[in-house]
Design an enzyme around this catalytic site. Structure first.
Site, PDB file in Angstrom:
ATOM      1  N   HIS A   1      -8.709 -14.028 -51.869  1.00 17.72           N
ATOM      2  CA  HIS A   1      -9.215 -13.249 -53.077  1.00 17.72           C
ATOM      3  C   HIS A   1     -10.050 -12.033 -52.469  1.00 17.72           C
ATOM      4  O   HIS A   1     -10.347 -10.915 -53.424  1.00 17.72           O
ATOM      5  CB  HIS A   1      -9.719 -14.168 -54.021  1.00 17.72           C
ATOM      6  CG  HIS A   1     -11.192 -14.672 -53.717  1.00 17.72           C
ATOM      7  ND1 HIS A   1     -11.356 -15.927 -53.284  1.00 17.72           N
ATOM      8  CD2 HIS A   1     -12.441 -14.142 -53.789  1.00 17.72           C
ATOM      9  CE1 HIS A   1     -12.451 -16.249 -53.032  1.00 17.72           C
ATOM     10  NE2 HIS A   1     -13.267 -15.226 -53.304  1.00 17.72           N
TER      11      HIS A   1
ATOM     12  N   ASP B   1      -5.949 -19.825 -50.424  1.00 20.69           N
ATOM     13  CA  ASP B   1      -6.889 -18.834 -50.461  1.00 20.69           C
ATOM     14  C   ASP B   1      -7.295 -18.470 -48.995  1.00 20.69           C
ATOM     15  O   ASP B   1      -8.858 -18.287 -49.075  1.00 20.69           O
ATOM     16  CB  ASP B   1      -8.112 -19.144 -51.500  1.00 20.69           C
ATOM     17  CG  ASP B   1      -9.166 -18.330 -51.674  1.00 20.69           C
ATOM     18  OD1 ASP B   1      -8.821 -17.068 -51.758  1.00 20.69           O
ATOM     19  OD2 ASP B   1     -10.254 -18.182 -52.204  1.00 20.69           O
TER      20      ASP B   1
ATOM     21  N   GLY C   1     -20.097 -12.205 -52.910  1.00 14.71           N
ATOM     22  CA  GLY C   1     -20.162 -11.792 -51.485  1.00 14.71           C
ATOM     23  C   GLY C   1     -20.353 -13.063 -50.103  1.00 14.71           C
ATOM     24  O   GLY C   1     -20.185 -12.466 -49.139  1.00 14.71           O
ATOM     25  N   ASN C   2     -20.363 -13.980 -50.762  1.00 18.21           N
ATOM     26  CA  ASN C   2     -20.294 -15.219 -49.731  1.00 18.21           C
ATOM     27  C   ASN C   2     -18.962 -15.598 -49.673  1.00 18.21           C
ATOM     28  O   ASN C   2     -18.769 -16.310 -48.239  1.00 18.21           O
ATOM     29  CB  ASN C   2     -21.136 -16.657 -50.413  1.00 18.21           C
ATOM     30  CG  ASN C   2     -22.502 -16.416 -49.892  1.00 18.21           C
ATOM     31  OD1 ASN C   2     -23.414 -16.465 -50.787  1.00 18.21           O
ATOM     32  ND2 ASN C   2     -22.823 -16.623 -48.729  1.00 18.21           N
ATOM     33  N   SER C   3     -18.090 -15.334 -50.316  1.00 16.57           N
ATOM     34  CA  SER C   3     -16.602 -15.545 -50.179  1.00 16.57           C
ATOM     35  C   SER C   3     -16.246 -15.289 -48.808  1.00 16.57           C
ATOM     36  O   SER C   3     -16.272 -14.205 -48.576  1.00 16.57           O
ATOM     37  CB  SER C   3     -15.680 -15.033 -51.312  1.00 16.57           C
ATOM     38  OG  SER C   3     -15.995 -15.421 -52.690  1.00 16.57           O
TER      39      SER C   3
ATOM     40  N   GLY D   1       9.401 -32.077 -55.323  1.00 16.95           N
ATOM     41  CA  GLY D   1      10.313 -31.890 -56.442  1.00 16.95           C
ATOM     42  C   GLY D   1       9.720 -32.924 -57.659  1.00 16.95           C
ATOM     43  O   GLY D   1      10.887 -33.307 -58.331  1.00 16.95           O
ATOM     44  N   VAL D   2       8.568 -33.049 -57.628  1.00 15.98           N
ATOM     45  CA  VAL D   2       8.117 -34.141 -58.863  1.00 15.98           C
ATOM     46  C   VAL D   2       7.057 -33.368 -59.937  1.00 15.98           C
ATOM     47  O   VAL D   2       6.117 -32.590 -59.297  1.00 15.98           O
ATOM     48  CB  VAL D   2       7.508 -35.306 -58.120  1.00 15.98           C
ATOM     49  CG1 VAL D   2       8.570 -36.167 -57.651  1.00 15.98           C
ATOM     50  CG2 VAL D   2       6.322 -35.300 -57.205  1.00 15.98           C
TER      51      VAL D   2
ATOM     52  N   ILE E   1       3.713 -34.645 -61.804  1.00 11.40           N
ATOM     53  CA  ILE E   1       2.924 -35.651 -61.627  1.00 11.40           C
ATOM     54  C   ILE E   1       1.821 -35.675 -62.863  1.00 11.40           C
ATOM     55  O   ILE E   1       1.404 -34.656 -63.334  1.00 11.40           O
ATOM     56  CB  ILE E   1       1.946 -36.016 -60.571  1.00 11.40           C
ATOM     57  CG1 ILE E   1       1.448 -34.490 -59.879  1.00 11.40           C
ATOM     58  CG2 ILE E   1       3.316 -36.474 -59.230  1.00 11.40           C
ATOM     59  CD1 ILE E   1       0.708 -34.827 -58.728  1.00 11.40           C
TER      60      ILE E   1
END
Length: 394
Positions: A37, A67, A138-140, A196-197, A199
């Site tokens: 991001h 991410d 800014g920490n990301s 393919g489930v 839940i």
């Protein structure tokens, strides 16, 4: 050597400053890890090193699900971060977060690990490390470091009511991030497992109605026809309790366990079916986008005991919902059905574990429901199959 990252984004023919964040060098020849991001829309990415040098970075690849983004700068003989292991990281352990909060480069904050394997609704493929380390804008992308100076995570996001840190910080485990980085370096994309489930969580009421000793596992609400789970024999109503020996307590743990299995490989799925323990082998496929289906109106009849008006499905509605049977909910009055969460437009597939294929069969099944008991109802809502718990009136 910790870095800060700034970006420029071009929009409508103009260039504007994009988000800023942090990152860290993982190899001496200039590979840098950060968050997806931070650089997702960037036209230009600048990497600022602690010694004052600034490099224009190339985006090697990015993975929105995890991410994580991998960058490359043209430099050599760099000092790379020491990569640690998540195994030894326990709740209560001290950790440090490095980064550039609000542009304040080379900042560090301290805290403890609050938990591991946290599942967040909006990111189901990452078992986050939760800590109370102060993380702000800014920490990301910056590293989460243990007391030995080893990177154990990538700082990713916070939960906050005011936009600032309130002690709920979440970091991507370094083992997952490094696996993603290796795949991006090798081919520019990430292969993620898929069976393919659909839940849902197992609540107290669902656990009781399915005969479970306590709420645990991931309840299968739907199985994609022809998908890996369908081919392996998994069914709606099965409760998955483990994958390859790793136990599942919460449904949110299943996506990242399956996602970590390489497509084409087999996974051992442990489950409970009708109170019995079973183990099935599933050949995992590649993750794909979910398809959505919708249902429309039909004619029907009122089921007074539950306060619901139901009707037969047309062939078109059945095909759209990918359902072998089922009946359409046309209207819901105040009563047990409404209390259970059944809504107009839903398709009822089964009640009390008995498949429903017609209105007359539904009436017969409802007439035999035990008074005062809670029973599971399998419904499709806007294309998503799930189980609800219905309390039968006295």
């Amino acid at each position: 050597m910790v870095t800060s990252i700034s970006t420029d984004i071009k929009a409508s023919g103009r260039t504007r400053g994009g988000p800023s964040g942090s990152g860290f060098i993982i190899s001496t020849d200039g590979y840098v890890l950060t968050n997806h991001h931070v650089v997702a829309e960037a036209e230009t990415i600048k990497v600022h090193l602690k010694d004052g040098r600034v490099f224009t970075a190339k985006k090697v690849g990015e993975d929105e699900d995890a991410d994580v983004a991998l960058l490359k700068i043209e430099a050599s003989n760099l000092k790379a971060a020491k990569i640690g292991s998540l195994d030894a990281l326990k709740p209560g352990a001290w950790v440090l977060a490095f980064g550039a909060p609000f542009g304040l480069e080379h900042s560090v904050s301290a805290g403890i690990v609050s938990g591991k394997g946290r599942s967040l609704r909006w990111n189901q493929y990452v078992p986050f490390i939760q800590s109370d380390v102060a993380i702000n804008s800014g920490n990301s992308g910056g590293p989460l470091v243990n007391i030995n100076g080893e990177v154990v995570g990538i700082n990713s996001q916070i939960l906050s009511s005011n936009g600032g840190s309130i002690g709920l910080s979440f970091s991507i485990p370094i083992d997952l991030a490094m696996d993603v980085a290796q795949q991006l370096k090798a081919g520019g994309k990430v292969a993620r497992g898929y069976i393919g489930v659909g839940i849902q969580d197992v609540s107290d009421e669902i656990a009781a109605s399915f005969g479970l000793d306590r709420p645990r596992g991931a309840l299968i609400g739907s199985v994609e026809k022809g998908g890996p789970a369908d081919k392996a024999g998994l069914k709606a109503g099965d409760v998955i309790t483990g994958v390859d020996g790793q136990k599942i307590e919460d449904s949110g743990e299943l996506p990242f366990l399956i996602g970590a299995v390489k497509p084409g490989k087999s996974a051992k799925i442990e489950l409970l079916r009708d109170g019995k323990v079973k183990t099935l082998s599933v050949t995992v496929g590649a993750k794909k986008a979910d398809d959505e289906v919708a249902s429309s109106d039909s004619t029907g009849n009122k089921q007074r005991r539950l306060g619901v008006v139901v009707g037969e499905l047309t062939d078109e509605q059945r095909v759209d919902a990918a359902a072998d049977g089922g009946i359409l909910v046309r209207d819901v009055e105040d009563g047990p059905a409404a209390d259970a969460g059944i809504r107009p437009g839903d398709i009822i597939l089964s009640i009390n574990r008995q498949p429903v294929s017609s209105v007359s069969q539904f009436r017969e099944l409802v007439s035999k429901l035990p008074a005062g008991k809670s029973v599971p109802v399998h419904v499709v809502t806007r294309g998503n199959a799930r189980f609800l718990v219905l309390r039968v009136p006295e």
